[in-house]
Write an enzyme that holds these catalytic residues in place. Structure first.
Site, mmCIF file in Angstrom:
data_model
loop_
_atom_site.group_PDB
_atom_site.id
_atom_site.type_symbol
_atom_site.label_atom_id
_atom_site.label_comp_id
_atom_site.label_asym_id
_atom_site.label_seq_id
_atom_site.Cartn_x
_atom_site.Cartn_y
_atom_site.Cartn_z
ATOM 1 N N SER A 1 0.285 -1.847 0.270
ATOM 2 C CA SER A 1 0.252 0.060 0.150
ATOM 3 C C SER A 1 0.891 1.187 0.001
ATOM 4 O O SER A 1 0.197 2.136 -0.570
ATOM 5 C CB SER A 1 -0.908 0.079 1.339
ATOM 6 O OG SER A 1 -1.720 -1.099 1.449
ATOM 7 N N HIS B 1 0.818 4.106 4.746
ATOM 8 C CA HIS B 1 -1.062 4.913 3.126
ATOM 9 C C HIS B 1 0.499 6.477 3.249
ATOM 10 O O HIS B 1 1.318 7.358 2.147
ATOM 11 C CB HIS B 1 -1.775 5.136 3.809
ATOM 12 C CG HIS B 1 -2.471 3.979 4.037
ATOM 13 N ND1 HIS B 1 -3.468 3.173 2.778
ATOM 14 C CD2 HIS B 1 -1.248 1.920 3.584
ATOM 15 C CE1 HIS B 1 -3.737 1.501 3.007
ATOM 16 N NE2 HIS B 1 -2.657 1.337 2.862
#
Length: 199
Positions: A126, A177
């Site tokens: 991610s 993230h």
């Protein structure tokens, strides 16, 4: 840009780096899911585990980019890469694409190492995928010559949804993230240079 119309063979030919990354995702998920092949022991060697990074196991800043916690985790990240990666691989070329993907993934993992507690563990691509979004965001805000209005609006919408889900879901590496996104944005002017290829 984000609609895939290629056949499977065409996708492999046009986007070799993305194809290789997804093959690695699938191969490692299968390998790690089979205990009789020593999958559990291998996973333990690839997890981003802060206390072991402190002890010198620096490969753990890279390996988490390619392993996932579950089949759905692997499938979602691979699907995201299939949707949002091809435009950048075509624009940047193979070398710059893999450079931005790995660099932002590693930077996200370094931020996780610095800002999370020493027992923190994480896996997943991610951070690198948010790195690609950071590059897109830079184009939307600073290089409008590289992306059209419709694609800009789509990127912003998906990015907002992704950030909201980052904070709503449990077991998400929020730092990974956010810093993947930041890294992609900061590296964008270097990676993009003065190119004029329009998306």
């Amino acid at each position: 840009m984000f609609t895939r119309t290629e056949s499977f063979k065409e996708f492999l030919r046009f986007y070799p780096i993305i194809s290789i990354i997804i093959v690695i995702h699938i191969f490692l998920w299968i390998l790690l899911a089979l205990p009789f092949l020593g999958g559990g022991a291998l996973l333990n060697q690839m997890v981003g585990y802060n206390v072991l990074i402190t002890e010198g196991e620096y490969w753990r800043l890279i390996t988490p980019i390619f392993v996932h916690a579950s089949f759905t985790h692997m499938l979602f990240n691979s699907f995201s890469l299939v949707l949002f990666g091809p435009g950048l691989e075509r624009m940047l070329g193979k070398t710059k694409f893999i450079l931005i993907y790995l660099s932002t993934g590693v930077m996200a993992n370094i931020a996780t190492y610095i800002l999370q507690h020493e027992q923190f563990r994480h896996v997943g691509s991610s951070g690198a995928i948010f790195g690609l979004f950071g590059l897109y965001l830079y184009m939307v805000l600073k290089r409008k010559d590289l992306i059209n209005y419709a694609n800009s609006q789509l990127i912003i919408t998906i990015l907002v949804i992704g950030l909201v889900m980052t904070f709503l879901n449990t077991n998400i590496n929020i730092i990974g993230h956010l810093f993947g996104l930041i890294a992609g944005f900061l590296l964008a002017p270097i990676i993009l240079g003065k190119r004029r290829r329009y998306l």
